[in-house]
Scaffold this motif. Structure first.
Motif, short mmCIF file in Angstrom:
data_model
loop_
_atom_site.label_atom_id
_atom_site.label_comp_id
_atom_site.label_asym_id
_atom_site.label_seq_id
_atom_site.Cartn_x
_atom_site.Cartn_y
_atom_site.Cartn_z
N MET A 1 28.31 -17.28 -9.02
CA MET A 1 29.08 -18.20 -8.20
C MET A 1 30.32 -17.50 -7.70
N ALA A 2 30.65 -17.74 -6.48
CA ALA A 2 31.87 -17.19 -5.90
C ALA A 2 33.07 -17.87 -6.55
N ASN A 3 34.22 -17.20 -6.52
CA ASN A 3 35.43 -17.79 -7.05
C ASN A 3 35.97 -18.78 -6.03
N LEU A 4 35.75 -20.06 -6.32
CA LEU A 4 36.19 -21.12 -5.42
C LEU A 4 37.48 -21.73 -5.93
N THR A 5 38.34 -22.10 -5.00
CA THR A 5 39.58 -22.76 -5.37
C THR A 5 39.29 -24.22 -5.75
N THR A 6 40.25 -24.85 -6.36
CA THR A 6 40.12 -26.26 -6.72
C THR A 6 39.87 -27.11 -5.48
N ASP A 7 40.59 -26.82 -4.41
CA ASP A 7 40.41 -27.58 -3.17
C ASP A 7 39.01 -27.37 -2.59
N GLU A 8 38.51 -26.16 -2.66
CA GLU A 8 37.16 -25.90 -2.16
C GLU A 8 36.11 -26.63 -2.99
N LEU A 9 36.29 -26.63 -4.31
CA LEU A 9 35.37 -27.36 -5.18
C LEU A 9 35.39 -28.86 -4.89
N LYS A 10 36.58 -29.41 -4.69
CA LYS A 10 36.69 -30.83 -4.36
C LYS A 10 35.99 -31.14 -3.04
N ALA A 11 36.17 -30.26 -2.07
CA ALA A 11 35.53 -30.46 -0.76
C ALA A 11 34.01 -30.43 -0.88
N ILE A 12 33.50 -29.50 -1.67
CA ILE A 12 32.05 -29.40 -1.87
C ILE A 12 31.54 -30.64 -2.59
N GLU A 13 32.25 -31.08 -3.61
CA GLU A 13 31.84 -32.28 -4.34
C GLU A 13 31.84 -33.51 -3.44
N THR A 14 32.85 -33.63 -2.60
CA THR A 14 32.91 -34.74 -1.66
C THR A 14 31.74 -34.69 -0.69
N GLN A 15 31.46 -33.51 -0.19
CA GLN A 15 30.35 -33.37 0.76
C GLN A 15 29.01 -33.63 0.08
N LEU A 16 28.87 -33.23 -1.18
CA LEU A 16 27.65 -33.51 -1.91
C LEU A 16 27.42 -35.02 -2.03
N ARG A 17 28.47 -35.75 -2.35
CA ARG A 17 28.35 -37.21 -2.43
C ARG A 17 27.97 -37.81 -1.08
N THR A 18 28.56 -37.29 -0.02
CA THR A 18 28.25 -37.78 1.32
C THR A 18 26.80 -37.50 1.68
N GLU A 19 26.34 -36.28 1.42
CA GLU A 19 24.95 -35.93 1.73
C GLU A 19 23.98 -36.78 0.91
N GLN A 20 24.31 -37.01 -0.35
CA GLN A 20 23.45 -37.83 -1.20
C GLN A 20 23.35 -39.25 -0.66
N LEU A 21 24.47 -39.79 -0.22
CA LEU A 21 24.48 -41.13 0.36
C LEU A 21 23.64 -41.19 1.63
N LEU A 22 23.78 -40.17 2.47
CA LEU A 22 23.00 -40.14 3.72
C LEU A 22 21.50 -40.05 3.44
N VAL A 23 21.11 -39.29 2.43
CA VAL A 23 19.69 -39.21 2.07
C VAL A 23 19.19 -40.59 1.69
N LYS A 24 19.93 -41.27 0.82
CA LYS A 24 19.52 -42.61 0.38
C LYS A 24 19.44 -43.59 1.55
#
Length: 61
Positions: A1-24
């Motif tokens: 895994m690349a060294n991601l900042t806290t802000d980058e991790l939060k952004a990815i987590e937010t986008q994951l939730r969004t993508e999951q919602l869109l799939v549903k």
């Protein structure tokens, strides 16, 4: 895994939730659709968002 900042991790987590919602949502739309073309389109869109989700998840593994 690349060294991601806290802000980058939060952004990815937010986008994951969004993508999951869109799939549903689009899977639900496909189930409700009475027109075959609309049903197919919704299934395709759900698949694209699932792909986005899967690709984003690789950044966390």
């Amino acid at each position: 895994m690349a060294n991601l900042t806290t802000d980058e991790l939060k952004a990815i987590e937010t986008q994951l939730r969004t993508e999951q919602l869109l799939v549903k949502q689009f899977k639900s739309y496909a189930l409700l659709a009475t027109d075959a073309q609309v049903k197919t389109l919704c299934e395709q869109i759900a698949g694209k968002h699932q792909n986005h989700f899967d690709r984003l998840l690789t950044y966390l593994n």
